[in-house]
Design a protein around this motif. Structure first.
Motif, PDB file in Angstrom:
ATOM      1  N   VAL A 104       5.216 -12.578  -2.531  1.00  0.00           N
ATOM      2  CA  VAL A 104       4.559 -11.333  -1.907  1.00  0.00           C
ATOM      3  C   VAL A 104       4.984 -10.326  -2.819  1.00  0.00           C
ATOM      4  CG1 VAL A 104       4.459  -9.726  -0.201  1.00  0.00           C
ATOM      5  CG2 VAL A 104       4.924 -12.140   0.480  1.00  0.00           C
ATOM      6  N   GLN A 107       2.144 -10.066  -5.299  1.00  0.00           N
ATOM      7  CA  GLN A 107       0.979  -9.806  -4.905  1.00  0.00           C
ATOM      8  C   GLN A 107       0.816  -8.449  -4.243  1.00  0.00           C
ATOM      9  OE1 GLN A 107       0.315 -11.807  -1.052  1.00  0.00           O
ATOM     10  NE2 GLN A 107      -1.226 -10.696  -0.295  1.00  0.00           N
ATOM     11  N   LEU A 108       1.711  -7.811  -3.904  1.00  0.00           N
ATOM     12  CA  LEU A 108       1.737  -6.226  -3.517  1.00  0.00           C
ATOM     13  C   LEU A 108       1.674  -5.572  -4.782  1.00  0.00           C
ATOM     14  CD1 LEU A 108       4.426  -6.187  -0.589  1.00  0.00           C
ATOM     15  CD2 LEU A 108       1.816  -6.239  -0.347  1.00  0.00           C
ATOM     16  N   GLU A 109       2.213  -5.641  -5.917  1.00  0.00           N
ATOM     17  CA  GLU A 109       2.250  -4.941  -7.143  1.00  0.00           C
ATOM     18  C   GLU A 109       0.961  -5.297  -7.728  1.00  0.00           C
ATOM     19  OE1 GLU A 109       3.733  -6.060 -11.573  1.00  0.00           O
ATOM     20  OE2 GLU A 109       4.865  -6.508  -9.934  1.00  0.00           O
ATOM     21  N   ALA A 111      -1.728  -5.439  -6.169  1.00  0.00           N
ATOM     22  CA  ALA A 111      -2.830  -4.523  -5.265  1.00  0.00           C
ATOM     23  C   ALA A 111      -2.540  -3.216  -5.327  1.00  0.00           C
ATOM     24  CB  ALA A 111      -2.747  -4.996  -3.799  1.00  0.00           C
ATOM     25  N   ALA A 113       0.020  -1.763  -3.785  1.00  0.00           N
ATOM     26  CA  ALA A 113       0.744  -1.463  -2.317  1.00  0.00           C
ATOM     27  C   ALA A 113       2.126  -1.284  -2.527  1.00  0.00           C
ATOM     28  CB  ALA A 113       0.347  -2.465  -1.334  1.00  0.00           C
ATOM     29  N   GLU A 114       2.722  -0.467  -1.624  1.00  0.00           N
ATOM     30  CA  GLU A 114       4.220  -0.260  -1.687  1.00  0.00           C
ATOM     31  C   GLU A 114       4.808  -1.421  -1.148  1.00  0.00           C
ATOM     32  OE1 GLU A 114       7.447   2.784   0.733  1.00  0.00           O
ATOM     33  OE2 GLU A 114       5.069   3.073   0.873  1.00  0.00           O
ATOM     34  N   ILE A 115       5.961  -1.823  -1.810  1.00  0.00           N
ATOM     35  CA  ILE A 115       7.014  -3.001  -1.305  1.00  0.00           C
ATOM     36  C   ILE A 115       7.886  -2.588  -0.308  1.00  0.00           C
ATOM     37  CG2 ILE A 115       8.184  -4.821  -2.144  1.00  0.00           C
ATOM     38  CD1 ILE A 115       6.767  -4.562  -4.701  1.00  0.00           C
ATOM     39  N   ALA A 119       9.657  -6.484   3.775  1.00  0.00           N
ATOM     40  CA  ALA A 119       8.612  -7.410   3.424  1.00  0.00           C
ATOM     41  C   ALA A 119       9.022  -8.710   3.165  1.00  0.00           C
ATOM     42  CB  ALA A 119       7.935  -6.790   2.089  1.00  0.00           C
ATOM     43  N   GLU A 278      -2.020  -7.855   9.481  1.00  0.00           N
ATOM     44  CA  GLU A 278      -1.424  -8.573   8.475  1.00  0.00           C
ATOM     45  C   GLU A 278      -2.192  -9.414   7.629  1.00  0.00           C
ATOM     46  OE1 GLU A 278       2.001  -8.202   7.322  1.00  0.00           O
ATOM     47  OE2 GLU A 278       1.692  -6.363   8.512  1.00  0.00           O
TER      48      GLU A 278
END
Length: 415
Positions: A104, A107-109, A111, A113-115, A119, A278
């Motif tokens: 994950v 993926q967040l990086e 995008a 987005a904040e990790i 998570a 989600e």
């Protein structure tokens, strides 16, 4: 061998993990249904759900995505809707049932987005073919809770989609209506959940730059994309949610069912709403992952891997599952650029006339030469200085007539 390809292969490594996410899921499913969600279901139903998850993951062909593949899939998954439509046509599964898992954090990086601290480390999706001839699939996300309970959490709903014909989606309309009513989500939100945003392909800083006409047109394009997918309740786990919401479930050990329903129905609605939020963008990213998996020029997936020979689960010796490691053959930025270029060039265009022109060879000839062409045939010429070739392409038509026609009027002026 291409220098870039050689460098990428030399620097590739085995995944840095003790066991695959699928191995963790199997281990938790082997404990008599005690580590399976929903925890409020009857023991027999939890056992049935646990057995279904275990059998599906075990019998599927499993793929583990390298972190760079995950990042590339996220980047490709937020392209222009027309690019995503072309990607959809390339997203067939290599086998009738596949399991794809990834970490994950990358993926967040990718995008932006904040990790968060709580998570999930990894997530997996199960994709099953639902028709022997048509490219119709069901995608179910499966995770593990991060609240300390360590339970396997198969989503109660799945994405049912058709890569080609949006008019053939083998899912109950009643499932869609039940999910919508239970979550309180409007149809627009339900549709946008699949792509994550009505403005897919636009970064946040671009939203303010879009005028009304562009925004409305972008929504129309996203609607064309999401017309290929709908919601369906997941086998077994979705049945429990359906029966509770419709008042047909019977909780074991409860003489009076009404107080139990009054307690659990709001919980079921809250869980469905949470799962829906989600799930935002998961289908879109999975489509990008499958399109990458099928791009054999850019991705290698033949390398097998497993965490070890076997381990003890619930007092039994259980073998580790074998996975195909999916890696990029070229640096990620190059793969992303070439994939987008290929997909963009495959977008169908309106029928239009192409005037005759000289096509020149890119393999022969000196680019610095001041060419002197002489005829070899009536339609082919060659440079007498550097042997560069060119040939005459007659006027013709290109594009798809179903999309309409383009008529061109040319104005010729002096240079």
């Amino acid at each position: 061998m291409d220098r870039i390809l050689l460098e990428a292969l030399l620097t590739s490594e085995q995944p840095d993990m003790k066991e695959a996410f699928a191995d963790k899921v199997i281990a938790l499913c082997g404990r008599n249904g005690k580590r399976i969600e929903p925890g409020f279901a009857n023991p027999n139903d939890r056992n049935r759900i646990s057995g279904w998850v275990r059998d599906q993951v075990t019998t599927a062909r499993r793929f583990y995505l390298d972190d760079d593949v995950t990042r590339a899939a996220v980047t490709l998954g937020v392209q222009h809707p027309e690019i995503l439509l072309q990607m959809l046509r390339r997203a067939r599964t290599p086998f009738r049932k596949v399991w794809i898992e990834w970490n994950v954090a990358p993926q967040l990086e990718a995008a932006g987005a904040e990790i968060l601290e709580n998570a999930a480390e990894s997530v997996g999706v199960l994709i099953e073919a639902l028709d022997d001839e048509k490219p119709v699939y069901r995608l179910t996300e499966i995770g593990i809770t991060t609240d300390g309970t360590n339970h396997v959490c198969p989503y109660p709903f799945s994405a049912v989609y058709n890569l080609e014909d949006p008019n053939f989606l083998p899912a109950r309309r009643s499932d869609y209506d039940l999910i919508r009513e239970a979550t309180g989500a409007n149809p627009v939100l339900m549709r946008n959940i699949f792509v994550g945003s009505a403005y897919v392909g636009k970064h946040d800083e671009r939203h303010a730059l879009m005028d009304v006409e562009e925004a409305e047109f972008r929504k129309t394009q996203c609607d064309a994309l999401t017309s290929h997918v709908t919601y369906g309740l997941t086998p077994h786990v979705g049945d429990v949610y359906r029966d509770i919401l419709t008042g047909r479930y019977r909780f074991e050990g409860a003489r009076d069912q009404m107080p139990v329903y009054d307690h659990y129905q709001p919980i079921v609605r809250r869980l469905l709403r949470h799962n829906l939020e989600e799930f935002a963008g998961t289908w879109r990213i999975a489509i990008a992952m499958l399109a990458l998996l099928n791009a054999r020029d850019f991705v290698a997936s033949d390398e097998p891997w497993k965490a070890g020979k076997s381990r003890i689960v619930g007092g039994k010796i259980v073998p580790y599952l074998s996975h195909h490691i999916v890696k990029l053959k070229l640096p990620r930025r190059i793969v992303e650029q070439r994939m987008v270029r290929q997909l963009g060039e495959s977008i169908p265009r309106r029928r239009h006339e192409v005037g005759g022109y000289w096509a020149e060879s890119r393999k022969k000839g000196d680019p610095n030469c001041e060419h002197v062409f002489v005829q070899e045939t009536t339609t082919r010429e060659a440079c007498v200085c550097c042997e560069k070739k060119r040939w005459w392409v007659r006027d013709h038509e290109r594009g798809t007539a179903e999309l309409g026609y383009v008529t061109k009027d040319r104005l010729v002026t002096a240079a």
